[in-house]
Scaffold this active site. Sequence first.
Site, PDB file in Angstrom:
ATOM      1  CE  LYS A 186      -3.299  -2.973   0.084  1.00 54.49           C
ATOM      2  NZ  LYS A 186      -4.165  -3.462   1.145  1.00 54.49           N
TER       3      LYS A 186
HETATM    4  C1  LIG Z   1      -5.079  -4.611   1.598  1.00 55.02           C
HETATM    5  C2  LIG Z   1      -6.542  -4.502   1.638  1.00 55.02           C
HETATM    6  C3  LIG Z   1      -7.297  -4.759   2.803  1.00 55.02           C
HETATM    7  C4  LIG Z   1      -6.731  -5.400   4.026  1.00 55.02           C
HETATM    8  O1  LIG Z   1      -5.664  -4.787   4.577  1.00 55.02           O
HETATM    9  P1  LIG Z   1      -4.601  -5.635   5.445  1.00 55.02           P
HETATM   10  O2  LIG Z   1      -3.792  -4.557   6.078  1.00 55.02           O
HETATM   11  O3  LIG Z   1      -3.814  -6.473   4.469  1.00 55.02           O
HETATM   12  O4  LIG Z   1      -5.344  -6.448   6.427  1.00 55.02           O
HETATM   13  C5  LIG Z   1      -8.654  -4.494   2.778  1.00 55.02           C
HETATM   14  N1  LIG Z   1      -9.262  -4.045   1.677  1.00 55.02           N
HETATM   15  C6  LIG Z   1      -8.598  -3.838   0.525  1.00 55.02           C
HETATM   16  C7  LIG Z   1      -9.337  -3.313  -0.659  1.00 55.02           C
HETATM   17  C8  LIG Z   1      -7.218  -4.078   0.465  1.00 55.02           C
HETATM   18  O5  LIG Z   1      -6.570  -3.890  -0.699  1.00 55.02           O
END
Ligand SMILES: *Cc1c(COP(=O)(O)O)cnc(C)c1O
Length: 370
Positions: A186
Amino acid sequence: MPVLPGCPCPPDVIPYGRQSIDDDDVAAVVAVLRGDWLTQGPHVETFEAALVAATGARHAVAFANGTAALHAAALAAGLGPGHAVATSALTFVASANCARYVGSDLALVDVDPDTLNLDPTRVPAGCDALVAVHFAGLPVDLAALAARPPVVIEDAAHAIGASTPDGPVGNCARSEMCCFSFHPVKTVTTGEGGAVTTNSEVLAERLRVVRNHGIVRHPERGGWYYEVESPGFNLRLTDLQAALGTSQLSKLERFVTRRNALADRYRERLAGLPLVLPPAAPPGFRHAYHLFPVRVPDRRAVYDGLRDAGVAAQVHYVPLYRHPVLGRFDPADFPGTGRAYEGLLSLPLYPDLTEDEQDTVVEALAKLLG
Ligand SMILES: *Cc1c(COP(=O)(O)O)cnc(C)c1O
């Protein structure tokens, strides 16, 4: 070594996403490690204050990961059995699992192929909550919702640094809560991490209680005294991670600007190829470009061919109606999602991607599509 989805790539492979860590990020973590406080403490508070500053929301509550943030948001909103929660058919499973964790029913909304976001005119009337996913970093136009459910939770895992005519994503101008993820792919990372922003003092307090076992302190009955009034969890972020987050967040503007510049460069260089470019941000919106999802003919051959060329493109996502655990859905109800999914492929995009590496991706793609 096989390249598994989401796993670190060998050094000669260009991944679809990765973190950007500088010496100051390392120093920030090491400083906490030498201090007294490792789990949630003063650095989590500092990180939450930085999130408030970055988003314009009144409150930010940090969590162990984005999935935990979504789960806590569903609990804080009071969602449970008998409630219907809608989300996009094209998202990561965590967007839907938060509804399942609290026993709510799931409704999937087809995506608009022009935005790859859920079609705001197709959110079922009468649903109790919407988890609005800002796919790839392009904000859903919440102003265009045909009917606003009582609870709107934004899944902004892709969208920190994006904005709408209402301001930065995360300011909760049209939602009760907005959830972020700080996974390494991210835009800003804490290793694992997440957060919820809200303008509601009541929701912020519930989120803090859910994060810490449901514990409510009553100091008037003694310094040690607490009661647990609701089932909670340990969903805390560590101070080590929070220090990394604060350092990363100071670079948010640079990261998002760089992602936009690389996206523009892809658009120029891919313009002549037989593929569909990702939707661009409409006037008044800023795209965060967590992903650069193109649509290609014969996606399987292109995916395999890119891997052979050392480019680990990825598919975001296998539509949710295909996962047996989420229940039975009829794919025919999701024509927009089905059509998009057929060709979707996310090309490498992250702040440290060099122009040479990007050219390698473009050349490999041109050869495969030529
Ligand atoms: C990455 C992601 C999540 C979850 O986040 P984590 O930190 O990996 O638990 C939730 N929703 C979307 C759309 C994502 O891309």
